[in-house]
Design an enzyme around this catalytic site. Structure first.
Site, short mmCIF file in Angstrom:
data_model
loop_
_atom_site.label_atom_id
_atom_site.label_comp_id
_atom_site.label_asym_id
_atom_site.label_seq_id
_atom_site.Cartn_x
_atom_site.Cartn_y
_atom_site.Cartn_z
N HIS A 261 -12.97 2.61 -0.05
CA HIS A 261 -12.95 1.52 0.96
C HIS A 261 -13.63 0.27 0.40
O HIS A 261 -14.15 -0.55 1.16
CB HIS A 261 -13.72 1.91 2.25
CG HIS A 261 -13.15 3.05 3.02
ND1 HIS A 261 -13.94 4.05 3.53
CD2 HIS A 261 -11.90 3.33 3.40
CE1 HIS A 261 -13.20 4.92 4.20
NE2 HIS A 261 -11.94 4.51 4.13
N GLU B 55 -8.18 -5.45 5.11
CA GLU B 55 -8.00 -5.12 3.69
C GLU B 55 -6.79 -5.84 3.10
O GLU B 55 -6.82 -6.25 1.94
CB GLU B 55 -7.88 -3.60 3.53
CG GLU B 55 -9.23 -2.92 3.73
CD GLU B 55 -9.14 -1.42 3.95
OE1 GLU B 55 -8.76 -1.01 5.06
OE2 GLU B 55 -9.44 -0.66 3.02
N LYS C 126 3.45 0.83 3.02
CA LYS C 126 3.09 -0.18 4.03
C LYS C 126 3.12 -1.54 3.34
O LYS C 126 2.73 -1.64 2.17
CB LYS C 126 1.65 0.07 4.52
CG LYS C 126 1.57 1.08 5.63
CD LYS C 126 0.20 0.98 6.28
CE LYS C 126 -0.50 2.32 6.20
NZ LYS C 126 -1.89 2.36 6.43
N ARG D 37 -2.48 -2.17 -3.52
CA ARG D 37 -3.70 -1.38 -3.34
C ARG D 37 -3.63 -0.18 -4.27
O ARG D 37 -2.64 0.55 -4.28
CB ARG D 37 -3.78 -0.90 -1.90
CG ARG D 37 -4.98 -0.03 -1.69
CD ARG D 37 -4.98 0.55 -0.31
NE ARG D 37 -6.23 1.27 -0.12
CZ ARG D 37 -6.39 2.24 0.75
NH1 ARG D 37 -5.42 2.61 1.53
NH2 ARG D 37 -7.55 2.83 0.86
N GLY E 121 -11.47 1.29 12.76
CA GLY E 121 -11.07 1.72 14.10
C GLY E 121 -12.21 2.02 15.05
O GLY E 121 -12.31 1.46 16.14
N ASN F 254 0.88 -1.17 0.00
CA ASN F 254 0.00 0.00 0.00
C ASN F 254 0.91 1.22 0.00
O ASN F 254 1.50 1.57 1.02
CB ASN F 254 -0.88 -0.04 1.26
CG ASN F 254 -1.86 1.12 1.30
OD1 ASN F 254 -1.81 2.01 0.47
ND2 ASN F 254 -2.74 1.10 2.29
N ASN G 206 -10.70 6.68 10.63
CA ASN G 206 -10.37 8.09 10.49
C ASN G 206 -11.08 8.65 9.25
O ASN G 206 -11.67 9.71 9.27
CB ASN G 206 -8.85 8.24 10.41
CG ASN G 206 -8.45 9.69 10.47
OD1 ASN G 206 -9.10 10.48 11.15
ND2 ASN G 206 -7.43 10.04 9.73
N GLY G 207 -11.03 7.86 8.17
CA GLY G 207 -11.93 8.10 7.04
C GLY G 207 -13.09 7.15 7.23
O GLY G 207 -12.89 6.06 7.77
N GLY H 159 -15.64 1.70 14.37
CA GLY H 159 -16.70 0.69 14.28
C GLY H 159 -16.38 -0.59 15.05
O GLY H 159 -17.25 -1.21 15.66
N GLU H 160 -15.09 -0.95 15.06
CA GLU H 160 -14.70 -2.20 15.74
C GLU H 160 -14.51 -2.02 17.24
O GLU H 160 -14.65 -2.97 18.00
CB GLU H 160 -13.38 -2.72 15.16
CG GLU H 160 -13.48 -3.21 13.73
CD GLU H 160 -12.12 -3.41 13.08
OE1 GLU H 160 -11.13 -3.68 13.80
OE2 GLU H 160 -12.04 -3.30 11.85
N ARG I 260 -12.17 15.12 7.72
CA ARG I 260 -12.92 15.50 6.51
C ARG I 260 -14.36 15.86 6.88
O ARG I 260 -14.96 15.20 7.73
CB ARG I 260 -12.94 14.34 5.51
CG ARG I 260 -11.62 14.15 4.81
CD ARG I 260 -11.63 12.91 3.94
NE ARG I 260 -10.56 12.01 4.35
CZ ARG I 260 -10.50 10.74 4.03
NH1 ARG I 260 -11.43 10.19 3.27
NH2 ARG I 260 -9.50 9.99 4.45
N ASP J 172 -8.93 12.18 16.75
CA ASP J 172 -9.01 10.83 17.30
C ASP J 172 -10.22 10.71 18.22
O ASP J 172 -10.36 11.47 19.17
CB ASP J 172 -7.72 10.52 18.07
CG ASP J 172 -7.63 9.04 18.40
OD1 ASP J 172 -8.53 8.54 19.11
OD2 ASP J 172 -6.69 8.40 17.93
N PHE J 173 -11.06 9.74 17.91
CA PHE J 173 -12.32 9.60 18.66
C PHE J 173 -12.08 9.32 20.14
O PHE J 173 -12.92 9.67 20.97
CB PHE J 173 -13.19 8.51 18.02
CG PHE J 173 -13.88 9.00 16.78
CD1 PHE J 173 -13.20 9.05 15.57
CD2 PHE J 173 -15.19 9.44 16.83
CE1 PHE J 173 -13.82 9.53 14.43
CE2 PHE J 173 -15.82 9.91 15.69
CZ PHE J 173 -15.14 9.96 14.48
P1 AMP Z 1 -8.73 3.54 11.27
O1 AMP Z 1 -8.68 4.68 10.32
O2 AMP Z 1 -9.63 2.43 10.86
O3 AMP Z 1 -7.36 3.05 11.71
O4 AMP Z 1 -9.40 4.13 12.61
C1 AMP Z 1 -8.72 5.08 13.38
C2 AMP Z 1 -9.65 5.66 14.42
O5 AMP Z 1 -10.20 4.60 15.23
C3 AMP Z 1 -8.90 6.56 15.37
O6 AMP Z 1 -9.03 7.89 14.96
C4 AMP Z 1 -9.59 6.33 16.69
O7 AMP Z 1 -10.36 7.48 16.96
C5 AMP Z 1 -10.51 5.16 16.49
N1 AMP Z 1 -10.35 4.18 17.56
C6 AMP Z 1 -9.41 3.23 17.68
N2 AMP Z 1 -9.58 2.54 18.83
C7 AMP Z 1 -10.64 3.09 19.46
C8 AMP Z 1 -11.33 2.84 20.68
N3 AMP Z 1 -10.93 1.88 21.50
N4 AMP Z 1 -12.40 3.60 20.99
C9 AMP Z 1 -12.80 4.59 20.17
N5 AMP Z 1 -12.20 4.85 19.00
C10 AMP Z 1 -11.14 4.14 18.64
#
Ligand code: AMP
Length: 397
Positions: free
Chosen positions: A180, A384, A14, A91, A331, A7, A211-212, A333-334, A241, A283-284
């Protein structure tokens, strides 16, 4: 077969080496700051410590060479020689209307990818550099391109056309493409598998919340709509975004703040979303912590984010005239237990019922709704890289 999954970004690369038989990740890593000073390769062989290699990487070809050296190194390597890498899966972000599935790369494919550069100027040229560098170093190894847009190519015209003069579509191919796709494809298939059903028999909504983020409607195995558009800027509110906004806001803000269209585009991509709304972080986890500490704006931001996801779920349940399963991935959702519960609060009218106990899960395949729920809710970790490796094997075998 060992499949190298690549990627490639404009200054990063990556990789994962995956044994397609066992689907185990043998090693993974990241080259950063390619073409800049202080380049570094972080290589992690499975079950062993990370190795950091700080060495100049003036271009991607040097980076690919270093990755191969790391994978075949006597100390931290995982294979004896290049000969043990059977194929490479790349990718590629944008395949335009040219690619509705993954393809074995040849000169004609490279030319077609290049023709899509206009549609993803930040991503496709970098993806092409990665492919060309790998071809230079591994001229006899078959390579496959796996597109972020391909899975969404089944959308009907009514879903992909914008309310714009048709000539923009004719002249410039301005339409919804969606992104995605590898994740939406993988997660919808996995959700069906977890439910013990075939995907061809189900209406599934996938919420890829990272993040996206994007939401898609997968009707009997085919994507019929998705929230991202011509670019990955459209749709739900994201980390940085904006997601969908009134397009007239751009001209309004450009005039008020004296911004050029390019500067406005950068604000929408990099300074908006939950970062811009909350003034806390993209970051959530940070935003949740701030909200728990009583930060009102952080709470409103989270509410607006969950609300934006719930509205797309409603739209796609309508688009498919029903829904059997809703899967949360990536991130947020999981991992965001509270977030899934908040989104589920909007879905009672569909007959969904989240199970608090089952929802208490992070990064695991699981049904998180009650047995009585009319629509199954699921947590499904995306993968992915594995999806790219599987598609690569399918094409080169
Ligand atoms: P991704 O782009 O799929 O790697 O997702 C990244 C985002 O997942 C980060 O900005 C985090 O805000 C969120 N994230 C990861 N772990 C957690 C968690 N335990 N609780 C809430 N949000 C999370």
């Amino acid at each position: 077969m060992n499949i190298l999954v690549i990627n490639c970004g404009s200054s990063s690369l990556k990789y994962q080496l995956i044994d397609s038989g066992t689907e185990e990740v043998l090693a993974k890593g990241l080259c950063e700051r390619i073409g800049i000073d202080k380049s570094v390769l972080t290589h992690t062989p499975a079950g062993r410590d990370k190795v950091k290699i700080e060495t100049p990487m003036p271009n991607h070809t040097v980076a690919v060479r270093l990755v191969i050296d790391a994978l075949t190194d006597a100390g931290h390597g995982v294979v004896k020689s290049l000969g043990e890498i059977s194929a490479v899966g790349h990718r590629v972000v944008h395949g335009g209307e040219k690619f509705a599935s993954s393809v074995v790369i040849d000169d004609a494919v490279l030319k077609a990818i290049e023709e899509c550069n206009d549609l993803a100027p930040l991503h496709n040229p970098a993806n092409l550099i990665g492919i060309n560098s790998c071809r230079e170093i591994m001229p006899n190894v078959p390579m496959v391109a796996v597109f972020d847009t391909a899975f969404h190519q089944t959308m009907p015209e009514k879903a992909y056309l914008y309310g714009l003069p048709y000539e923009y579509y004719e002249k410039y191919k301005v339409r919804r493409y969606g992104f995605h796709g590898t994740s939406h494809d993988y997660v919808s298939a996995r959700a069906a598998e977890i439910l013990g059903k075939t995907r061809d028999a189900l209406k599934i909504i996938v919420c890829h919340l990272g993040n996206g983020g994007s939401v898609s409607a997968v009707d009997h195995g085919k994507c019929v709509d998705t929230s991202m558009g011509l670019t990955p800027l459209e749709g739900i509110i994201m980390g940085t975004r904006s997601g969908s906004i009134d397009p007239a806001i751009c001209d309004f803000i450009c005039q008020k703040e004296g911004l050029t269209p390019a500067e406005m585009n950068s604000v929408l991509n990099k300074k908006s979303g939950v970062l811009g709304m909350s003034k806390v972080s993209s970051d959530f986890r940070d935003i949740e912590a701030a909200a728990d500490d009583g930060n009102r704006l952080a709470r409103v931001t989270l509410d607006a984010f969950y609300y934006s996801v719930a509205k797309y779920i409603g739209a796609y349940a309508a688009a498919m005239n029903g829904v059997d399963a809703i899967a949360f991935t990536a991130g947020v959702g999981e991992n965001n237990i509270a977030g899934r519960a908040e989104i589920a609060k909007y879905l009672g009218y569909l007959g969904t019922e989240i199970d608090a106990e089952r929802n208490n899960v992070r990064g695991e395949d699981r049904v998180i709704s009650t047995d009585a729920s009319r629509v199954a809710l699921l947590c499904v970790p995306t993968n992915e890289e594995l999806a790219i490796a599987r598609q690569t094997v399918a094409l080169v075998k």
